[in-house]
Design a protein around this motif. Structure first.
Motif, mmCIF file in Angstrom:
data_model
loop_
_atom_site.group_PDB
_atom_site.id
_atom_site.type_symbol
_atom_site.label_atom_id
_atom_site.label_comp_id
_atom_site.label_asym_id
_atom_site.label_seq_id
_atom_site.Cartn_x
_atom_site.Cartn_y
_atom_site.Cartn_z
ATOM 1 N N LEU A 23 0.714 -1.313 -0.203
ATOM 2 C CA LEU A 23 0.121 0.148 -0.303
ATOM 3 C C LEU A 23 0.620 1.327 0.024
ATOM 4 C CD1 LEU A 23 -2.978 -1.323 2.985
ATOM 5 C CD2 LEU A 23 -3.208 -1.181 -0.085
ATOM 6 N N ASN A 24 2.064 1.184 0.614
ATOM 7 C CA ASN A 24 3.535 2.207 0.220
ATOM 8 C C ASN A 24 3.412 2.630 -0.913
ATOM 9 O OD1 ASN A 24 3.561 1.113 3.216
ATOM 10 N ND2 ASN A 24 2.983 3.348 3.452
ATOM 11 N N SER A 25 4.389 1.577 -1.800
ATOM 12 C CA SER A 25 4.366 1.635 -3.093
ATOM 13 C C SER A 25 4.167 1.414 -4.309
ATOM 14 C CB SER A 25 6.014 0.608 -2.466
ATOM 15 O OG SER A 25 5.963 -0.159 -2.973
ATOM 16 N N GLY A 26 2.744 0.840 -3.764
ATOM 17 C CA GLY A 26 1.991 0.717 -5.184
ATOM 18 C C GLY A 26 2.080 -0.798 -5.914
ATOM 19 N N GLU A 27 3.149 -1.230 -5.101
ATOM 20 C CA GLU A 27 4.010 -2.406 -6.352
ATOM 21 C C GLU A 27 3.068 -4.050 -5.927
ATOM 22 O OE1 GLU A 27 8.239 -5.463 -5.578
ATOM 23 O OE2 GLU A 27 7.878 -3.908 -3.797
ATOM 24 N N LEU A 28 2.736 -4.911 -6.685
ATOM 25 C CA LEU A 28 2.021 -5.783 -6.486
ATOM 26 C C LEU A 28 2.713 -6.879 -6.955
ATOM 27 C CD1 LEU A 28 -1.141 -5.189 -9.026
ATOM 28 C CD2 LEU A 28 -1.193 -4.685 -6.472
ATOM 29 N N GLN A 29 3.415 -8.253 -5.886
ATOM 30 C CA GLN A 29 3.349 -9.447 -6.487
ATOM 31 C C GLN A 29 1.827 -9.878 -6.872
ATOM 32 O OE1 GLN A 29 5.540 -10.178 -2.826
ATOM 33 N NE2 GLN A 29 7.382 -9.536 -4.134
ATOM 34 N N ALA A 30 1.835 -11.468 -7.103
ATOM 35 C CA ALA A 30 1.448 -12.500 -7.448
ATOM 36 C C ALA A 30 2.328 -13.088 -6.896
ATOM 37 C CB ALA A 30 0.864 -12.013 -9.277
ATOM 38 N N GLY A 31 1.616 -14.632 -6.918
ATOM 39 C CA GLY A 31 2.425 -16.273 -6.116
ATOM 40 C C GLY A 31 1.179 -16.990 -6.325
ATOM 41 N N LYS A 32 1.603 -18.600 -6.471
ATOM 42 C CA LYS A 32 1.277 -19.550 -6.133
ATOM 43 C C LYS A 32 2.352 -20.264 -5.413
ATOM 44 C CE LYS A 32 2.522 -21.409 -10.704
ATOM 45 N NZ LYS A 32 3.157 -22.186 -11.657
ATOM 46 N N SER A 33 0.845 -21.457 -4.758
ATOM 47 C CA SER A 33 1.678 -22.288 -4.018
ATOM 48 C C SER A 33 0.467 -23.809 -3.404
ATOM 49 C CB SER A 33 1.696 -21.998 -2.566
ATOM 50 O OG SER A 33 1.087 -21.929 -1.664
#
Length: 170
Positions: A23-33
């Motif tokens: 929420l600070n940088s706007g960076e998104l990550q997507a992962g799976k497991s």
């Protein structure tokens, strides 16, 4: 549904897809497991050890324990992460819709809502995390979380988890 039924319904192998938004940088990550959730007996050595750490009798009425194992990549650019943890759920005898979740690190409590949504709240000097879990159907579970760290970092996440194979026995 009570918290014990919720965790019993969780037993099995799951495929999890997760999106995390800083929420600070706007960076998104997507992962799976891949997740595996196993019910444990109070006599399992890991459960006994965890209970001893918290000065709790592992044969306490209402204590339910699970092992959560994971194997996945939190983001497509990161290395695979493999691990597991033991959780012991201890309902409050005066109000079983609330209680403690014993684990190695952090102080976690739960609230099981009348809408069958489980909320886990973890607090320490460095973190405040609130995670909500619920089932759309027995083989499809959703999770959201908001994590606030003492350094000001805030993250929100959304997970969908699909049970692989046969669901729990009725």
């Amino acid at each position: 549904m009570d918290v014990i039924e919720f965790f019993e319904l969780s037993a099995g192998k799951w495929f999890s897809q997760r999106t995390v938004h800083n929420l600070n940088s706007g960076e998104l990550q997507a992962g799976k497991s891949d997740l595996r959730i196993e019910m444990l007996t109070p006599t399992e050595p890991e459960v006994v050890k965890l209970c001893q750490q918290h000065s709790i009798d592992p044969t306490s009425t209402g204590l339910t324990s699970i092992r959560v194992s994971w194997d996945g990549t939190p983001d497509r650019t990161e290395q695979k992460q493999i691990g597991s943890t033991i959780l012991a759920v201890l309902p409050n005898p005066d109000n079983p819709s609330e209680g403690k979740v014993l684990q190695d690190k952090g102080n976690t409590r739960y609230v099981m809502g009348s809408d069958d949504v489980l909320t886990l709240i973890t607090e320490s000097e460095t973190i405040h995390a609130e995670e909500r879990l619920w089932y759309l159907i027995p083989n499809l579970r959703l999770r959201t979380s908001v994590v606030k760290q003492a350094n000001g970092t805030e993250q929100a996440s959304f997970c969908s988890e699909i049970r692989m194979g046969v669901g729990p026995k009725s």
